[in-house]
Write a protein that holds these residues in place. Sequence first.
Motif, short mmCIF file in Angstrom:
data_model
loop_
_atom_site.label_atom_id
_atom_site.label_comp_id
_atom_site.label_asym_id
_atom_site.label_seq_id
_atom_site.Cartn_x
_atom_site.Cartn_y
_atom_site.Cartn_z
N MET A 32 23.22 -14.32 -10.57
CA MET A 32 23.20 -13.01 -11.22
C MET A 32 21.95 -12.24 -10.88
SD MET A 32 24.77 -13.83 -15.02
CE MET A 32 23.50 -15.00 -15.49
N ALA A 43 28.75 -11.04 -17.24
CA ALA A 43 29.03 -12.23 -16.45
C ALA A 43 28.81 -13.50 -17.27
CB ALA A 43 28.13 -12.27 -15.22
N LEU A 116 31.55 -11.06 -9.65
CA LEU A 116 31.82 -11.15 -11.08
C LEU A 116 33.10 -11.93 -11.37
CD1 LEU A 116 30.70 -10.25 -13.83
CD2 LEU A 116 32.09 -8.18 -13.66
N PHE A 119 32.93 -15.81 -12.17
CA PHE A 119 32.34 -16.37 -13.38
C PHE A 119 33.36 -17.00 -14.34
CE2 PHE A 119 28.84 -14.14 -11.65
CZ PHE A 119 27.71 -14.78 -12.13
#
Length: 230
Positions: A32, A43, A116, A119
């Motif tokens: 991240m 996330a 993203l 995740f």
Amino acid sequence: MLSAIYIGLITGLIGSFHCLGMCGPLVLALPMGSFSKQKKIAALLTYHFFRVMGYLLIGFIIGMFGEAAGVFGLQRELSIVGGLLIISFTLFHYRLPSFSGKIQKWIARLVKKQKLYAFPIMGFLNAFLPCGMSFLAIATALAYGNTIYSTTFLFFFGFGNSLVLISAYFGWVALKNRFRLNMNRFLPIYSILLGLFLILRGSNLGIPYVSPENLGELFNPVARHIPLCH
């Protein structure tokens, strides 16, 4: 139902101090770095939401197995075996059968993507990584012998666990080493007490809500008022 919520949440919160050492580095290593603050929050919350959903699925599967055993009148035995497994694992630290290699490889591939959408998949897979705390939680869920209770227990276990991991990531929980060390020392004591409770629960001692003669009354209060025979 309340017992599954309370015990699941407490187990998750207490176990999270162990998980900070085991899973904490994995959470801190989530890709991240280039995300904005809002995107980081999204996330991380997505990661842990799907991690909890993974525990929910495990709870459902374990609960189905427990209910199948209950059909054959093995609910008490299941509770006792679950308690014995927890105590023996705590005392002797058996090596768990591991299939984590493939899961870790899948997670590593997703980490490299830095997207993203990766995740939720990483969070869901994380729930299936074998460790001592997940073994304790699964053994407890199995001892419930009821799909709703097993699912509820593992949901709140994952929820309590994720609360501390999320807080630690954002620095909301600044834990001193001594406090973490003391909590890790307390964890085996808690595990043994939980195991003893499950053994007591299946021992048919006639103690209401703890070791009832009719184990079904823990799950269905109506069952206490239905005569089984005349």
